[in-house]
Design an enzyme around this catalytic site. Sequence first.
Site, mmCIF file in Angstrom:
data_model
loop_
_atom_site.group_PDB
_atom_site.id
_atom_site.type_symbol
_atom_site.label_atom_id
_atom_site.label_comp_id
_atom_site.label_asym_id
_atom_site.label_seq_id
_atom_site.Cartn_x
_atom_site.Cartn_y
_atom_site.Cartn_z
ATOM 1 N N GLN A 250 -15.375 2.785 -5.850
ATOM 2 C CA GLN A 250 -14.684 1.577 -5.371
ATOM 3 C C GLN A 250 -13.192 1.864 -5.235
ATOM 4 O O GLN A 250 -12.439 1.032 -4.737
ATOM 5 C CB GLN A 250 -14.894 0.416 -6.347
ATOM 6 N N ASN A 251 -12.783 3.028 -5.720
ATOM 7 C CA ASN A 251 -11.353 3.361 -5.752
ATOM 8 C C ASN A 251 -10.880 3.843 -4.391
ATOM 9 O O ASN A 251 -11.638 4.461 -3.634
ATOM 10 C CB ASN A 251 -11.082 4.451 -6.801
ATOM 11 N N ARG B 289 1.401 1.936 -3.584
ATOM 12 C CA ARG B 289 0.194 2.450 -4.244
ATOM 13 C C ARG B 289 -0.080 3.888 -3.784
ATOM 14 O O ARG B 289 -0.514 4.728 -4.564
ATOM 15 C CB ARG B 289 -0.998 1.535 -3.951
ATOM 16 N N HIS C 220 -14.511 0.926 -0.692
ATOM 17 C CA HIS C 220 -13.419 -0.008 -0.390
ATOM 18 C C HIS C 220 -12.280 0.642 0.383
ATOM 19 O O HIS C 220 -11.183 0.102 0.429
ATOM 20 C CB HIS C 220 -12.895 -0.634 -1.690
ATOM 21 N N ASP D 245 -8.128 5.743 -4.263
ATOM 22 C CA ASP D 245 -7.354 6.976 -4.461
ATOM 23 C C ASP D 245 -8.219 8.185 -4.093
ATOM 24 O O ASP D 245 -9.415 8.058 -3.871
ATOM 25 C CB ASP D 245 -6.846 7.064 -5.922
ATOM 26 N N TYR E 298 0.828 -1.218 0.000
ATOM 27 C CA TYR E 298 0.000 0.000 0.000
ATOM 28 C C TYR E 298 0.859 1.265 0.000
ATOM 29 O O TYR E 298 0.454 2.301 -0.524
ATOM 30 C CB TYR E 298 -1.010 -0.025 1.167
ATOM 31 N N GLY F 119 -15.905 2.984 -15.530
ATOM 32 C CA GLY F 119 -14.592 2.412 -15.207
ATOM 33 C C GLY F 119 -14.621 1.268 -14.235
ATOM 34 O O GLY F 119 -13.684 1.090 -13.456
ATOM 35 N N THR F 120 -15.705 0.450 -14.294
ATOM 36 C CA THR F 120 -15.714 -0.719 -13.415
ATOM 37 C C THR F 120 -16.180 -1.941 -14.191
ATOM 38 O O THR F 120 -17.099 -1.876 -15.008
ATOM 39 C CB THR F 120 -16.617 -0.517 -12.176
ATOM 40 N N SER F 121 -15.532 -3.072 -13.903
ATOM 41 C CA SER F 121 -15.891 -4.321 -14.595
ATOM 42 C C SER F 121 -17.091 -4.973 -13.920
ATOM 43 O O SER F 121 -17.526 -6.053 -14.329
ATOM 44 C CB SER F 121 -14.694 -5.284 -14.559
HETATM 45 N N1 APR Z 1 -11.734 4.704 -18.921
HETATM 46 C C1 APR Z 1 -12.839 4.042 -18.488
HETATM 47 N N2 APR Z 1 -12.853 2.724 -18.161
HETATM 48 C C2 APR Z 1 -11.683 2.055 -18.312
HETATM 49 C C3 APR Z 1 -10.481 2.672 -18.770
HETATM 50 C C4 APR Z 1 -10.543 4.053 -19.072
HETATM 51 N N3 APR Z 1 -9.464 4.711 -19.502
HETATM 52 N N4 APR Z 1 -9.499 1.718 -18.792
HETATM 53 C C5 APR Z 1 -10.060 0.564 -18.365
HETATM 54 N N5 APR Z 1 -11.374 0.760 -18.087
HETATM 55 C C6 APR Z 1 -12.363 -0.204 -17.586
HETATM 56 C C7 APR Z 1 -12.100 -1.657 -17.948
HETATM 57 O O1 APR Z 1 -12.677 -1.943 -19.217
HETATM 58 C C8 APR Z 1 -12.821 -2.382 -16.817
HETATM 59 O O2 APR Z 1 -14.216 -2.558 -17.125
HETATM 60 O O3 APR Z 1 -12.287 -0.155 -16.180
HETATM 61 C C9 APR Z 1 -12.700 -1.418 -15.647
HETATM 62 C C10 APR Z 1 -11.663 -1.851 -14.623
HETATM 63 O O4 APR Z 1 -12.149 -3.028 -14.005
HETATM 64 P P1 APR Z 1 -11.351 -3.605 -12.745
HETATM 65 O O5 APR Z 1 -9.883 -3.596 -13.024
HETATM 66 O O6 APR Z 1 -12.024 -4.883 -12.351
HETATM 67 O O7 APR Z 1 -11.574 -2.503 -11.602
HETATM 68 P P2 APR Z 1 -12.840 -2.356 -10.659
HETATM 69 O O8 APR Z 1 -14.107 -2.735 -11.367
HETATM 70 O O9 APR Z 1 -12.767 -1.005 -10.046
HETATM 71 O O10 APR Z 1 -12.541 -3.453 -9.505
HETATM 72 C C11 APR Z 1 -13.469 -3.472 -8.419
HETATM 73 O O11 APR Z 1 -12.080 -5.050 -7.248
HETATM 74 O O12 APR Z 1 -9.949 -5.627 -6.733
HETATM 75 C C12 APR Z 1 -11.089 -5.069 -6.224
HETATM 76 O O13 APR Z 1 -11.294 -3.534 -4.484
HETATM 77 C C13 APR Z 1 -10.835 -3.671 -5.789
HETATM 78 O O14 APR Z 1 -12.240 -1.730 -6.047
HETATM 79 C C14 APR Z 1 -11.683 -2.842 -6.741
HETATM 80 C C15 APR Z 1 -12.758 -3.814 -7.158
#
Ligand code: APR
Length: 230
Positions: free
Chosen positions: A86-87, A56, A104, A89, A53, A170-172
């Site tokens: 969820q970030n 990071r 988180h 930062d 951390y 920006g989240t999967s």
């Molecule tokens: N702009 C927008 N979206 C983007 C970009 C960008 N420049 N680059 C990547 N992405 C998308 C990807 O396509 C993906 O859908 O951001 C998403 C990132 O997904 P993850 O890496 O799974 O991140 P996240 O969804 O925030 O993860 C959720 O998982 O590991 C835990 O606690 C951690 O908060 C995190 C949680």
Amino acid sequence: MKKVVVLTGAGISAESGIKTFRDSGGLWEEVDINEVATPEGWKKNPARVLEFYNLRRKQVLDAKPNAGHLALAELENVFDVQVITQNIDNLHERAGSKKVLHLHGEVTKSRSSLDPGLIYEIEGWQLDIGDKCSKGSQLRPHIVWFGELVPNMELAYRMASEADIFIVVGTSLNVHPAAGLVHYAPEQALKFFVDPNPAGVEGIQHLELIQEKAGKGLPTLVRKLLSESH
Ligand code: APR
């Protein structure tokens, strides 16, 4: 004032140079989640967790908010905007967003490993073994690790249920319970999904997909919302 709720994930900070988790080259490809982001990992080797951390935190402090973060802050001129992120930062806050709920945790804060109510701002980028809370216990990162409760979900569900406009960026949508939030938005709410490689959006009614990076997709969406609000 119309309520806009924005659920953000690692993708919104990608263009600020902060790695996502599950994209190719993502953070979880480099480290073992169990070693650095679980209570078991903390018990086994706290120094390793603190080092993870610290790196990071240093990256976050060196990073800057990007056009996506700034666009969400600009939306506050006309809408009641609640960011739910969820970030870990602090780029939303540094971009000027006033209402940010971290699901988180926050990498710039530490907390007592004895009393979770004791939370501290970390000066600089390092939190080390021997840094103790006022009750003398080792400080830990103020982060929700895998297997730990996500404390703010009830509040987040209520916020989502009041949204007139719900934006996901920006989240999967891989990690629950955060990922389920979009289903708490009212049926009639306008929903937008900003992601260059969208996943997990099947079955969400009235959703407009903006297949762009946050740095481009959000400013465009914000201009549209601001122009339509007059
Ligand atoms: N702009 C927008 N979206 C983007 C970009 C960008 N420049 N680059 C990547 N992405 C998308 C990807 O396509 C993906 O859908 O951001 C998403 C990132 O997904 P993850 O890496 O799974 O991140 P996240 O969804 O925030 O993860 C959720 O998982 O590991 C835990 O606690 C951690 O908060 C995190 C949680």
